[in-house]
Design a protein around this motif. Structure first.
Motif, PDB file in Angstrom:
ATOM      1  N   PHE A 141      -0.760   5.696  -2.992  1.00  0.00           N
ATOM      2  CA  PHE A 141      -0.293   5.970  -1.639  1.00  0.00           C
ATOM      3  C   PHE A 141       1.177   5.591  -1.556  1.00  0.00           C
ATOM      4  CE2 PHE A 141      -4.775   4.957  -1.580  1.00  0.00           C
ATOM      5  CZ  PHE A 141      -5.312   6.018  -0.871  1.00  0.00           C
ATOM      6  N   ILE A 142       1.970   6.525  -1.026  1.00  0.00           N
ATOM      7  CA  ILE A 142       3.419   6.326  -0.971  1.00  0.00           C
ATOM      8  C   ILE A 142       3.837   6.151   0.486  1.00  0.00           C
ATOM      9  CG2 ILE A 142       5.674   7.312  -1.484  1.00  0.00           C
ATOM     10  CD1 ILE A 142       2.596   8.526  -3.329  1.00  0.00           C
TER      11      ILE A 142
ATOM     12  N   ASP B  12      10.893   3.559  11.432  1.00  0.00           N
ATOM     13  CA  ASP B  12      10.306   4.885  11.260  1.00  0.00           C
ATOM     14  C   ASP B  12       9.578   4.903   9.915  1.00  0.00           C
ATOM     15  OD1 ASP B  12       9.660   7.552  11.525  1.00  0.00           O
ATOM     16  OD2 ASP B  12      11.558   8.240  10.673  1.00  0.00           O
ATOM     17  N   THR B  13       8.269   5.100   9.945  1.00  0.00           N
ATOM     18  CA  THR B  13       7.450   5.046   8.735  1.00  0.00           C
ATOM     19  C   THR B  13       6.820   6.396   8.478  1.00  0.00           C
ATOM     20  OG1 THR B  13       6.931   2.728   9.143  1.00  0.00           O
ATOM     21  CG2 THR B  13       5.529   3.888   7.586  1.00  0.00           C
ATOM     22  N   ARG B  14       6.793   6.790   7.204  1.00  0.00           N
ATOM     23  CA  ARG B  14       6.120   8.030   6.816  1.00  0.00           C
ATOM     24  C   ARG B  14       5.279   7.770   5.582  1.00  0.00           C
ATOM     25  NH1 ARG B  14       8.129  14.205   5.389  1.00  0.00           N
ATOM     26  NH2 ARG B  14       5.999  14.952   5.180  1.00  0.00           N
ATOM     27  N   PHE B  15       4.110   8.438   5.518  1.00  0.00           N
ATOM     28  CA  PHE B  15       3.212   8.316   4.381  1.00  0.00           C
ATOM     29  C   PHE B  15       3.096   9.663   3.676  1.00  0.00           C
ATOM     30  CE2 PHE B  15       1.967   5.211   7.561  1.00  0.00           C
ATOM     31  CZ  PHE B  15       1.904   4.054   6.811  1.00  0.00           C
ATOM     32  N   PHE B  16       3.039   9.616   2.353  1.00  0.00           N
ATOM     33  CA  PHE B  16       2.951  10.831   1.556  1.00  0.00           C
ATOM     34  C   PHE B  16       1.652  10.869   0.776  1.00  0.00           C
ATOM     35  CE2 PHE B  16       7.375   9.938   2.247  1.00  0.00           C
ATOM     36  CZ  PHE B  16       7.935  11.172   2.512  1.00  0.00           C
ATOM     37  N   GLU B  17       1.149  12.083   0.598  1.00  0.00           N
ATOM     38  CA  GLU B  17      -0.094  12.274  -0.136  1.00  0.00           C
ATOM     39  C   GLU B  17       0.204  12.559  -1.602  1.00  0.00           C
ATOM     40  OE1 GLU B  17      -4.061  15.152  -0.026  1.00  0.00           O
ATOM     41  OE2 GLU B  17      -2.256  15.704   1.085  1.00  0.00           O
ATOM     42  N   TRP B  18      -0.519  11.859  -2.472  1.00  0.00           N
ATOM     43  CA  TRP B  18      -0.436  12.146  -3.903  1.00  0.00           C
ATOM     44  C   TRP B  18      -1.784  12.655  -4.364  1.00  0.00           C
ATOM     45  CZ3 TRP B  18      -3.211  10.396  -8.090  1.00  0.00           C
ATOM     46  CH2 TRP B  18      -2.719  10.755  -9.353  1.00  0.00           C
TER      47      TRP B  18
ATOM     48  N   TYR C 297      10.941   2.628  -0.231  1.00  0.00           N
ATOM     49  CA  TYR C 297       9.644   3.180  -0.646  1.00  0.00           C
ATOM     50  C   TYR C 297       8.780   2.085  -1.281  1.00  0.00           C
ATOM     51  CZ  TYR C 297      11.834   7.767  -0.074  1.00  0.00           C
ATOM     52  OH  TYR C 297      12.482   8.867   0.443  1.00  0.00           O
ATOM     53  N   VAL C 298       7.467   2.202  -1.039  1.00  0.00           N
ATOM     54  CA  VAL C 298       6.470   1.337  -1.671  1.00  0.00           C
ATOM     55  C   VAL C 298       5.327   2.228  -2.153  1.00  0.00           C
ATOM     56  CG1 VAL C 298       4.769  -0.491  -1.326  1.00  0.00           C
ATOM     57  CG2 VAL C 298       7.022  -0.676  -0.264  1.00  0.00           C
ATOM     58  N   VAL C 299       4.892   2.017  -3.395  1.00  0.00           N
ATOM     59  CA  VAL C 299       3.756   2.756  -3.952  1.00  0.00           C
ATOM     60  C   VAL C 299       2.592   1.780  -4.113  1.00  0.00           C
ATOM     61  CG1 VAL C 299       2.866   4.080  -5.904  1.00  0.00           C
ATOM     62  CG2 VAL C 299       5.234   4.426  -5.119  1.00  0.00           C
ATOM     63  N   THR C 300       1.437   2.147  -3.592  1.00  0.00           N
ATOM     64  CA  THR C 300       0.244   1.307  -3.681  1.00  0.00           C
ATOM     65  C   THR C 300      -0.791   1.983  -4.574  1.00  0.00           C
ATOM     66  OG1 THR C 300       0.592   0.409  -1.467  1.00  0.00           O
ATOM     67  CG2 THR C 300      -1.617   0.179  -2.401  1.00  0.00           C
TER      68      THR C 300
ATOM     69  N   TYR D  36      -9.880  -2.040  -3.864  1.00  0.00           N
ATOM     70  CA  TYR D  36      -8.936  -2.952  -4.500  1.00  0.00           C
ATOM     71  C   TYR D  36      -7.582  -2.242  -4.566  1.00  0.00           C
ATOM     72  CZ  TYR D  36     -13.272  -5.158  -6.069  1.00  0.00           C
ATOM     73  OH  TYR D  36     -14.512  -5.737  -6.120  1.00  0.00           O
ATOM     74  N   SER D  37      -6.509  -2.973  -4.333  1.00  0.00           N
ATOM     75  CA  SER D  37      -5.191  -2.329  -4.339  1.00  0.00           C
ATOM     76  C   SER D  37      -4.128  -3.278  -4.875  1.00  0.00           C
ATOM     77  CB  SER D  37      -4.812  -1.855  -2.933  1.00  0.00           C
ATOM     78  OG  SER D  37      -4.733  -2.946  -2.046  1.00  0.00           O
ATOM     79  N   LYS D  38      -3.036  -2.672  -5.311  1.00  0.00           N
ATOM     80  CA  LYS D  38      -1.881  -3.429  -5.813  1.00  0.00           C
ATOM     81  C   LYS D  38      -0.624  -2.664  -5.395  1.00  0.00           C
ATOM     82  CE  LYS D  38      -2.052  -6.372  -8.724  1.00  0.00           C
ATOM     83  NZ  LYS D  38      -2.119  -7.863  -8.696  1.00  0.00           N
ATOM     84  N   LYS D  39       0.269  -3.360  -4.660  1.00  0.00           N
ATOM     85  CA  LYS D  39       1.506  -2.738  -4.178  1.00  0.00           C
ATOM     86  C   LYS D  39       2.641  -2.938  -5.169  1.00  0.00           C
ATOM     87  CE  LYS D  39       0.832  -3.073   0.852  1.00  0.00           C
ATOM     88  NZ  LYS D  39       1.142  -1.675   1.176  1.00  0.00           N
ATOM     89  N   SER D  40       3.527  -1.949  -5.198  1.00  0.00           N
ATOM     90  CA  SER D  40       4.754  -2.103  -5.972  1.00  0.00           C
ATOM     91  C   SER D  40       5.752  -2.939  -5.191  1.00  0.00           C
ATOM     92  CB  SER D  40       5.361  -0.725  -6.262  1.00  0.00           C
ATOM     93  OG  SER D  40       5.915  -0.179  -5.059  1.00  0.00           O
TER      94      SER D  40
END
Length: 371
Positions: free
Chosen positions: A73-74, A85-91, A112-115, A129-133
């Motif tokens: 998730f980006i 201002d936040t936006r989410f992108f689909e991968w 940007y942060v990638v989870t 379970y998740s891990k953020k960049s």
């Protein structure tokens, strides 16, 4: 004897399913080993084709030590005038570990942060379970055409007279001769960014009509001077107030000559008026709807009821005191009539306050005006 065998068999079956259910519960609640997700390492680069508006986000995989599918998730953030201002992108799984963000503005810093995320499901339980960049930031290239300051102090207010409208205002920008205003009503605006252009104006305010009650809208504006422009303002949201005039004691006061817009699923709504000339104009979406009017004195005494606000078909209720209007300025309305309520009220007085109850059938959008 047979009855005892049946009871014994039933008890055996019940005990078996009880033991099986307990075993499944124990297995489902068994502590899972947490997947060895590694932290994605993010790299940001400007697009060679459009470095002013496009950022390429790539990251390292996080699935070396596990067998499950890893989702990513980006999230992008940008701050303007202290507004986040936040936006989410689909991968998608069939894509490389890379996406291009084509929705940027020139000369603007984005973070940007990638989870990385893994979901595990069992019969009675599921866990993510998740891990953020780490956060990574980049500033897009400057655009020589962007020379104006962006509009500031954007505000969204409920308009005083029009009940189903929002007024958007902003401060004037030095050297600007026009502005473009955009909006969206989507609750997914942080995902699709599909803002619609409402208007181009030389003013620093705009009234958006025909809006449903209790609906939220998000706006942004950009300034122009010839072929020069500004960046977009910070995004600001506002909500159309709820209609509460569902009862006589909460009737809305209609001002003479002011046309008010409404959008409601309620079967009937209440209004007050001091009609100087004694006319009520009613605009609606569908001329087939049998909408009627009842008139009361301020103390609640009924004067008239069942007065049509549509031209009846031949053989139905009388069309007396009704005039069909031409709708020319509102595309949303197909049909309009003017009713002479002076003729409907014995002893009409322009100084008296009258209560109006409009009963409508399935016509959400309508407007009224008393004169």
């Amino acid at each position: 004897m047979l009855q005892k065998k049946v009871l014994r068999f039933s008890f055996f079956v019940f005990s078996f399913f009880l033991i099986l259910t307990q075993a499944l519960l124990v297995l489902s609640c068994k502590t899972d080993t947490e997947p060895a997700l590694t932290q994605p390492i993010v790299t940001l680069t400007l697009s060679e084709d459009s470095p002013q508006t496009s950022v390429i986000i790539s990251w390292t995989p996080s699935d070396e030590a596990i067998e499950e599918r890893v989702n990513y998730f980006i999230e992008r953030s940008m701050i303007r005038d202290d507004v986040l201002d936040t936006r989410f992108f689909e991968w998608k799984a069939d894509m490389p570990l890379c996406i291009t963000d084509n929705t940027c503005e020139s000369g603007t810093e984005y973070t940007y942060v990638v989870t990385a995320s893994v979901e595990r499901f069992s019969l009675f339980n599921s866990k993510t379970y998740s891990k953020k960049s780490e956060e990574k930031s980049i500033t897009t290239a400057e655009d020589s055409r962007v020379t104006l300051d962006y509009p500031k102090n954007l505000k969204v207010l409920a308009y005083r007279n029009k009940r189903n409208a929002l007024t958007v205002t902003w401060d004037a920008v030095e050297n600007a001769d026009s502005y473009e205003l955009y909006y969206t009503s989507s609750i997914w605006s942080n995902f699709n960014e599909k803002f619609i252009k409402i208007t181009e104006t030389s003013e620093t305010s705009f009234i958006k009509n025909y809006l449903p009650n209790e609906q939220s809208y998000t706006f942004m504006v950009k300034a122009f001077s010839g072929d020069k422009s500004s960046l977009f303002s910070a995004k600001v949201s506002g909500c159309v107030p709820a209609l509460e005039n569902l009862s006589k004691d909460k009737a809305i006061m209609l001002e003479n000559g002011i046309r008010e817009y409404f959008c409601s699923d309620a079967d009937s709504l209440w209004f007050k008026c001091k009609a100087q000339e004694g006319f009520l104009s009613f605009y609606c979406e569908d001329y087939n709807q049998e909408t009627s009017l009842s008139i009361f004195l301020e103390d609640g005494s009924l004067i008239a009821s069942g007065l049509p606000l549509f031209i009846p078909a031949e053989g139905q209720a009388s069309a007396e005191n009704l005039t069909l209007l031409t709708v020319s300025d509102d595309q949303i309305y197909d049909y309009a009539v003017k009713r002479n309520i002076r003729a409907d009220i014995d002893g009409f007085s322009s100084d008296a306050t009258y209560l109006l109850r409009i009963v409508k059938y399935y016509s959400r959008n309508f407007s009224i005006c008393v004169e």
